[in-house]
Motif scaffolding. Structure first.
Motif, PDB file in Angstrom:
ATOM      1  N   GLY A  40       0.741  -1.272  -0.041  1.00 15.55           N
ATOM      2  CA  GLY A  40       0.176  -0.102   0.028  1.00 15.55           C
ATOM      3  C   GLY A  40       0.876   1.253  -0.036  1.00 15.55           C
ATOM      4  N   LEU A  41       2.037   1.228   0.811  1.00 20.00           N
ATOM      5  CA  LEU A  41       2.788   2.358   0.839  1.00 20.00           C
ATOM      6  C   LEU A  41       3.392   2.718  -0.549  1.00 20.00           C
ATOM      7  CD1 LEU A  41       4.388   2.026   4.409  1.00 20.00           C
ATOM      8  CD2 LEU A  41       2.583   3.653   3.507  1.00 20.00           C
ATOM      9  N   VAL A  42       3.905   1.792  -1.120  1.00 24.23           N
ATOM     10  CA  VAL A  42       4.551   1.908  -2.464  1.00 24.23           C
ATOM     11  C   VAL A  42       3.413   2.325  -3.593  1.00 24.23           C
ATOM     12  CG1 VAL A  42       5.754   0.522  -4.382  1.00 24.23           C
ATOM     13  CG2 VAL A  42       6.383   0.275  -2.017  1.00 24.23           C
ATOM     14  N   GLN A  43       2.175   1.908  -3.540  1.00 29.49           N
ATOM     15  CA  GLN A  43       1.505   2.172  -4.451  1.00 29.49           C
ATOM     16  C   GLN A  43       1.094   3.660  -4.227  1.00 29.49           C
ATOM     17  OE1 GLN A  43      -2.646   0.100  -4.758  1.00 29.49           O
ATOM     18  NE2 GLN A  43      -1.400  -1.799  -4.168  1.00 29.49           N
ATOM     19  N   ALA A  44       0.911   4.081  -2.893  1.00 26.76           N
ATOM     20  CA  ALA A  44       0.621   5.460  -2.624  1.00 26.76           C
ATOM     21  C   ALA A  44       1.608   6.516  -3.054  1.00 26.76           C
ATOM     22  CB  ALA A  44       0.345   5.789  -1.179  1.00 26.76           C
ATOM     23  N   GLU A  45       3.017   6.092  -3.016  1.00 25.85           N
ATOM     24  CA  GLU A  45       3.985   6.761  -3.629  1.00 25.85           C
ATOM     25  C   GLU A  45       3.983   6.641  -5.098  1.00 25.85           C
ATOM     26  OE1 GLU A  45       7.649   9.163  -3.990  1.00 25.85           O
ATOM     27  OE2 GLU A  45       5.818   8.931  -2.393  1.00 25.85           O
ATOM     28  N   LEU A  46       3.606   5.762  -5.589  1.00 26.72           N
ATOM     29  CA  LEU A  46       3.794   5.709  -7.232  1.00 26.72           C
ATOM     30  C   LEU A  46       2.703   6.580  -7.664  1.00 26.72           C
ATOM     31  CD1 LEU A  46       4.032   1.946  -7.970  1.00 26.72           C
ATOM     32  CD2 LEU A  46       5.625   3.686  -8.431  1.00 26.72           C
ATOM     33  N   MET A  47       1.563   6.707  -7.095  1.00 23.71           N
ATOM     34  CA  MET A  47       0.438   7.421  -7.604  1.00 23.71           C
ATOM     35  C   MET A  47       0.826   8.891  -7.308  1.00 23.71           C
ATOM     36  SD  MET A  47      -1.364   5.178  -8.968  1.00 23.71           S
ATOM     37  CE  MET A  47      -2.868   6.292  -9.287  1.00 23.71           C
ATOM     38  N   ARG A  48       1.573   9.281  -6.213  1.00 24.65           N
ATOM     39  CA  ARG A  48       1.855  10.615  -6.008  1.00 24.65           C
ATOM     40  C   ARG A  48       2.643  11.153  -7.260  1.00 24.65           C
ATOM     41  NH1 ARG A  48       5.830  13.777  -4.686  1.00 24.65           N
ATOM     42  NH2 ARG A  48       7.334  11.655  -4.482  1.00 24.65           N
ATOM     43  N   ARG A  49       3.606  10.267  -7.394  1.00 27.82           N
ATOM     44  CA  ARG A  49       4.619  10.599  -8.590  1.00 27.82           C
ATOM     45  C   ARG A  49       4.201  10.960  -9.816  1.00 27.82           C
ATOM     46  NH1 ARG A  49      10.308   7.289  -7.487  1.00 27.82           N
ATOM     47  NH2 ARG A  49      10.382   7.818  -5.323  1.00 27.82           N
ATOM     48  N   VAL A  50       2.975  10.161 -10.172  1.00 27.80           N
ATOM     49  CA  VAL A  50       2.360  10.283 -11.504  1.00 27.80           C
ATOM     50  C   VAL A  50       1.144  11.332 -11.461  1.00 27.80           C
ATOM     51  CG1 VAL A  50       3.018   8.012 -12.087  1.00 27.80           C
ATOM     52  CG2 VAL A  50       0.775   8.402 -11.246  1.00 27.80           C
ATOM     53  N   THR A  51       0.595  11.745 -10.206  1.00 25.26           N
ATOM     54  CA  THR A  51      -0.339  12.669 -10.217  1.00 25.26           C
ATOM     55  C   THR A  51      -0.067  14.221  -9.725  1.00 25.26           C
ATOM     56  OG1 THR A  51      -1.064  11.870  -8.042  1.00 25.26           O
ATOM     57  CG2 THR A  51      -2.175  10.971  -9.811  1.00 25.26           C
ATOM     58  N   ALA A  52       1.280  14.404  -9.514  1.00 29.15           N
ATOM     59  CA  ALA A  52       1.676  15.837  -8.658  1.00 29.15           C
ATOM     60  C   ALA A  52       1.414  16.630  -9.905  1.00 29.15           C
ATOM     61  CB  ALA A  52       3.081  15.748  -8.323  1.00 29.15           C
ATOM     62  N   PRO A  53       0.742  17.873  -9.720  1.00 28.47           N
ATOM     63  CA  PRO A  53       0.544  18.754 -10.837  1.00 28.47           C
ATOM     64  C   PRO A  53       1.811  19.605 -11.157  1.00 28.47           C
ATOM     65  CG  PRO A  53      -0.312  19.459  -8.611  1.00 28.47           C
ATOM     66  CD  PRO A  53       0.220  18.067  -8.412  1.00 28.47           C
ATOM     67  N   THR A  54       2.693  19.537 -10.595  1.00 29.07           N
ATOM     68  CA  THR A  54       3.789  20.347 -10.651  1.00 29.07           C
ATOM     69  C   THR A  54       5.124  19.458 -10.269  1.00 29.07           C
ATOM     70  OG1 THR A  54       3.893  21.873  -8.935  1.00 29.07           O
ATOM     71  CG2 THR A  54       2.745  22.701 -11.048  1.00 29.07           C
ATOM     72  N   GLY A  55       6.246  20.074 -10.732  1.00 26.67           N
ATOM     73  CA  GLY A  55       7.537  19.448 -10.387  1.00 26.67           C
ATOM     74  C   GLY A  55       7.963  18.210 -10.996  1.00 26.67           C
ATOM     75  N   LEU A  86       7.740   5.727 -14.073  1.00 19.33           N
ATOM     76  CA  LEU A  86       7.568   4.402 -13.483  1.00 19.33           C
ATOM     77  C   LEU A  86       8.840   3.632 -13.484  1.00 19.33           C
ATOM     78  CD1 LEU A  86       4.122   3.832 -15.056  1.00 19.33           C
ATOM     79  CD2 LEU A  86       4.681   4.247 -12.640  1.00 19.33           C
ATOM     80  N   ARG A  87       9.666   3.577 -14.565  1.00 17.28           N
ATOM     81  CA  ARG A  87      10.927   2.967 -14.553  1.00 17.28           C
ATOM     82  C   ARG A  87      11.976   3.103 -13.355  1.00 17.28           C
ATOM     83  NH1 ARG A  87      10.228   3.368 -20.240  1.00 17.28           N
ATOM     84  NH2 ARG A  87      11.646   4.884 -20.236  1.00 17.28           N
ATOM     85  N   GLU A  88      11.886   4.555 -13.219  1.00 22.08           N
ATOM     86  CA  GLU A  88      12.942   5.190 -12.394  1.00 22.08           C
ATOM     87  C   GLU A  88      12.330   4.801 -10.848  1.00 22.08           C
ATOM     88  OE1 GLU A  88      15.941   6.949 -12.349  1.00 22.08           O
ATOM     89  OE2 GLU A  88      16.055   5.901 -14.114  1.00 22.08           O
ATOM     90  N   SER A  89      10.978   4.504 -10.427  1.00 24.52           N
ATOM     91  CA  SER A  89      10.384   4.169  -9.397  1.00 24.52           C
ATOM     92  C   SER A  89      10.865   2.685  -9.202  1.00 24.52           C
ATOM     93  CB  SER A  89       9.058   4.394  -9.509  1.00 24.52           C
ATOM     94  OG  SER A  89       9.076   5.905  -9.523  1.00 24.52           O
ATOM     95  N   GLY A  90      11.317   2.095 -10.018  1.00 24.40           N
ATOM     96  CA  GLY A  90      11.590   0.470  -9.713  1.00 24.40           C
ATOM     97  C   GLY A  90      10.742  -0.496 -10.465  1.00 24.40           C
ATOM     98  N   LEU A  91      10.175  -0.064 -11.412  1.00 27.71           N
ATOM     99  CA  LEU A  91       9.336  -1.005 -12.216  1.00 27.71           C
ATOM    100  C   LEU A  91      10.062  -1.513 -13.229  1.00 27.71           C
ATOM    101  CD1 LEU A  91       6.771   0.314 -10.554  1.00 27.71           C
ATOM    102  CD2 LEU A  91       5.223  -0.019 -12.619  1.00 27.71           C
TER     103      LEU A  91
END
Length: 229
Positions: A40-55, A86-91
Motif C-alpha cells: 500500500g505504501l509503495v502504491q501511494a508513492e507511485l500514485m503521488r509521483r504520477v499525479t503531482a500537478p507540478t515538479g 515508473l521505471r525510475e521508481s523501480g518498475l
C-alpha cells in the motif's frame, strides 16, 4: 441554487479537483518494484509521483526533462515521460507499460462526491462552466459517466498551452464569452490553477484529498465566492 455573486462562469481543474485518480489494487497484480511485491505504501508513492500537478520526482536527463515539461501537450511525450517515472521508481519496462494505460483511461478516474451536483447546479442556474486541464487525453467520457458535463473543455493537448500560461485561461474565457472579472477558477494547485489570477479571475483552492475524505470541497469553494449550489 442561490447566488449572491456576480460570477457568470466557473472554470474547473480536472485532476485533484473534479476527479481523482485512485488506484485499484488489481492494477498491481504481478507488478513488482525493485523486485518486491507492491504494498500500500509503495502504491501511494507511485500514485503521488504520477499525479503531482507540478515538479518532477525522479532523476531525468535533458531529453527526459523536456518530455516531462511538455507531457500535457503531446500524448506521445506523456507516455514517454510517465514510463520513465515508473521505471525510475523501480518498475520493469514491461510492468510500466502495463500500468500506464490505467493512468490515461477516463474510466480509472473517480469523481468527487459533489462533482455532478456542482456542475449540474451551475448549469441549472445559468452559470457557464469549463474544464481547464493540463492533460494529454480526452477526459470528456469521465464526466459523461458521472452524469454531468461542462459547457467547454479547454485541454492542454488540444490547444497547445498548459497552465499557468495565460493562454489556456484566456481561451476558456473567450469560448464562454465572459470577462475575467466575472469568472472563478477552482483548482488544487496554487502554481498551475492559481495562474488564472494573472488574467483577472478569482481563484479558489481545493485540497486534492482522497474522494472519500472530501465530500463537499467544491460546494464549499463556490459558497466562499457567493455561489450556493
Amino acid at each position: 441554487m442561490r447566488t449572491d455573486s456576480v460570477i457568470k462562469a466557473v472554470l474547473f481543474d480536472f485532476s485533484g479537483t473534479l476527479f481523482r485518480l485512485e488506484e485499484d489494487d488489481s492494477w498491481f497484480d504481478g507488478i513488482t518494484v525493485d523486485e518486491k511485491a507492491v504494498d500500500g505504501l509503495v502504491q501511494a508513492e507511485l500514485m503521488r509521483r504520477v499525479t503531482a500537478p507540478t515538479g518532477s520526482s525522479v532523476p531525468m536527463s535533458e531529453e527526459q526533462q523536456h518530455n516531462w515539461a511538455n507531457r500535457d501537450l503531446e500524448p506521445h511525450l506523456h507516455r514517454e515521460a510517465y514510463l520513465h517515472v515508473l521505471r525510475e521508481s523501480g518498475l520493469t519496462g514491461d510492468d510500466a507499460a502495463a500500468l500506464y494505460p490505467k493512468l490515461v483511461d477516463p474510466a480509472s478516474w473517480t469523481p468527487y462526491p459533489d462533482t455532478a451536483a456542482t456542475l449540474n447546479g451551475l448549469r441549472d442556474a445559468g452559470i457557464k462552466t469549463a474544464v481547464v486541464s493540463n492533460i494529454a487525453f480526452d477526459l470528456r467520457p469521465a464526466l459523461a459517466t458521472a452524469g454531468t458535463a461542462a459547457d467547454e473543455y479547454v485541454l492542454s493537448f488540444e490547444i497547445g498551452a498548459v497552465k499557468p500560461d495565460p493562454v489556456i485561461f484566456e481561451t476558456a474565457l473567450a469560448r464562454l464569452g465572459v470577462e475575467p472579472a466575472d469568472a472563478l477558477m477552482v483548482g488544487d494547485s496554487e502554481e498551475a490553477d492559481g495562474g488564472a489570477r494573472a488574467v483577472g479571475c478569482a481563484f479558489a483552492l481545493v485540497d486534492p484529498l482522497p474522494t472519500a475524505q472530501r465530500l463537499d470541497g467544491l460546494i464549499a469553494a463556490l459558497r466562499a465566492h457567493g455561489l450556493h449550489v
